[in-house]
Design a protein around this motif. Structure first.
Motif: not given
Ligand code: SF4
Length: 494
Positions: A49-54, A57-59, A71-73, A111-114
């Motif tokens: 479900r993670c989009m590997d955002c540019g 914000f989670c990180h 996290i995305p990695e 903080a996750c975009v989703l």
């Molecule tokens: Fe993945 Fe959410 Fe982090 Fe975006 S903010 S990289 S969707 S975990």
């Protein structure tokens, strides 16, 4: 490459819990021990479900992970089934992901975009992914001792064996210093041992990590109060640097409410410590909720720990009170698209098991019997007001009073900072108005060569912050001892 449409294909799902009647029969963790293959498949779906955002914000940043977890990695590595590399990337920023996976309230998920929109199905289940990578790492032998190639010849004393002290100790040992951790209690772990109930994290999770630290060369001394059993002069003579990771365990009391002096009213830690000791085999808890009407005052983590503990001890009823409204689920500032992360009030598995939560209420008076033991509380509806300086006050909404039975009252209304200890007096360290120990930008206190980290510096906070500060203070001490450091430093002193 992540699947940018993964969140549209799969719904968020949290780790399955054991049935409530079963988990109330024991003290084990509430989550189901799943078949590993089934669990891994489910978690791979969640990671997808993670989009590997540019800009993830989670990180990191003000709202995301203070450790800077990648996290995305590791979400993408899990999606692809490369658990070993995911473990490597997870441990690159976090010494103890099995602790944070179980105990952290996950600011990264808020903080996750989703998390912005319910249409997106909710944040990526980052905590579930993290905990599974961590548990997989132990199951598959990916966690091994990591020993230093070269000894620095320097010695460091770490005072306190909670998450901040352990993180600092592990980083400094791996950097080649000889590290001795002093713990005044009879067992290691600080709050992880005697504050956190087994149903949130079983002690075997702590013990296997302690065994790794020992194999790496960190030394431990228990039952030793530094400043009493070993003097500051001895400490200075034997060590090149000292790290204070003594926590902030001075519990906030409620002296102002009439009837506070009655028997049966206790601070939360006076309930949790003997309950945890009972689980360690030290005999029955000195304060038990069995057969009692229990009132827990305070809606935070510690209150929830008392709540779940009282339920398991066989309370007749458990009611948790908070002056604040229900956890916010909406944005409190229209300029921000993010939902409000409930810093204080959250729903925990313990709340689903039994009992009741009451919001926007406060105790007006504790009422006792002829023996001076609390038997009732008088409750009022209130609202919390903030003046222009940000100062909060609790205002009754009417004179109407509700009476609830109360044989045991537990005050979980926060902590006021570091406990009084001779060590600080002898080091010449005074506390801030918040009851914490201040430091410079290099984490050094007013005592030269003495550093501070974790709750002792920050005030009572999250386990993830304790580990982040432990890692950062290790960088500072390494730099102090050798003139440079390759250790990471994820956060700066506040
Ligand atoms: Fe993945 Fe959410 Fe982090 Fe975006 S903010 S990289 S969707 S975990």
């Amino acid at each position: 490459m992540a699947d940018p449409q993964g969140f549209m294909k799969y719904s968020r799902s949290d780790a399955p819990k054991r049935p409530k009647p079963e988990r109330l029969q024991d003290w084990n963790e509430v989550y189901l021990q799943e078949d590993p293959a089934q669990r891994n498949d489910a978690v791979r779906t969640q990671a997808t479900r993670c989009m590997d955002c540019g800009i993830p914000f989670c990180h990191s940043g003000t709202a995301g992970c203070p450790l800077g977890n990648l996290i995305p990695e590791w979400n993408d590595l899990v999606r692809r089934g490369d658990w070993e590399l995911a473990s490597d990337r997870l441990h690159a920023t976090n010494n103890f992901p099995e602790f944070t996976g179980r105990l952290c309230p996950a600011p990264c998920e808020a903080a996750c975009v989703l998390a912005i929109s319910h249409d997106a199905g909710g944040a990526v289940a980052i905590k579930r992914v993290e905990e599974t990578i961590a548990d997989m790492s132990w199951e598959n032998g990916y966690v091994q001792p990591s020993t230093a190639a070269v000894s620095s010849g320097k010695r460091v004393a770490v005072v306190g064996s909670g998450p901040a002290g352990l993180a600092a100790a592990q980083q400094l040992t791996r950097a080649g210093h000889e590290v001795v951790v002093y713990e005044r209690d009879d067992r290691l772990g600080g709050l992880l041992r005697y504050g956190i109930p087994e149903f949130k994290m079983e002690k075997k999770v702590l013990d296997r990590r302690l065994a790794q630290l020992r194999r790496e060369g960190t030394k431990f001394v228990t039952g030793c109060e530094v400043g009493v059993d070993i003097t500051v002069e001895q400490l200075r003579a034997e060590f090149d640097a000292v790290v204070l990771a003594v926590g902030a365990l001075r519990g906030r009391d409620d002296k102002a409410t009439p009837g506070r002096e009655l028997k049966g009213i206790h601070l939360a830690m006076d309930h949790l410590v003997p309950a945890n000791r009972a689980c360690e085999g030290d005999g029955p808890s000195s304060i038990s909720a069995e057969g009692k009407h229990v009132i827990v005052i305070g809606g935070g983590d510690t209150g929830a720990d008392c709540y779940g503990t009282a339920t398991r001890q066989g309370a007749l009823s458990v009611t948790q009170l908070d002056q604040y409204p229900m956890p916010p689920t909406v944005r409190d500032d229209e300029r921000s698209p993010w939902p409000v992360w409930p810093h204080i009030l959250r729903t925990y598995p313990a709340h689903e098991e039994a009992g009741e939560r009451r919001f926007t209420v406060a105790v007006r008076r504790f009422v006792g019997d002829d023996d001076g033991h609390v038997r009732f509380i008088e409750l009022q509806q209130v609202r919390v007001e903030k003046d222009s300086s940000g100062r909060r006050s609790v205002v009754p909404l009417s004179d109407e009073v509700e009476v609830l039975p109360a044989d045991l009252v537990l005050l979980a209304i926060g902590f006021e900072g570091v406990e009084h200890m001779r060590l600080l007096d002898d080091l010449g360290i005074s506390l801030t108005t918040r009851g914490t120990i201040s430091c410079g930008s290099d984490w050094q206190t007013t005592a030269p060569g003495v550093f501070v980290c974790g709750d002792a510096h920050r005030g009572a906070s999250l386990v993830v912050w304790a580990i982040a500060e432990g890692r950062s203070v290790a960088h500072a001490v390494d730099n102090f001892l050798t003139g440079s450091s390759n250790l990471p430093s994820p956060v700066i002193p506040n």
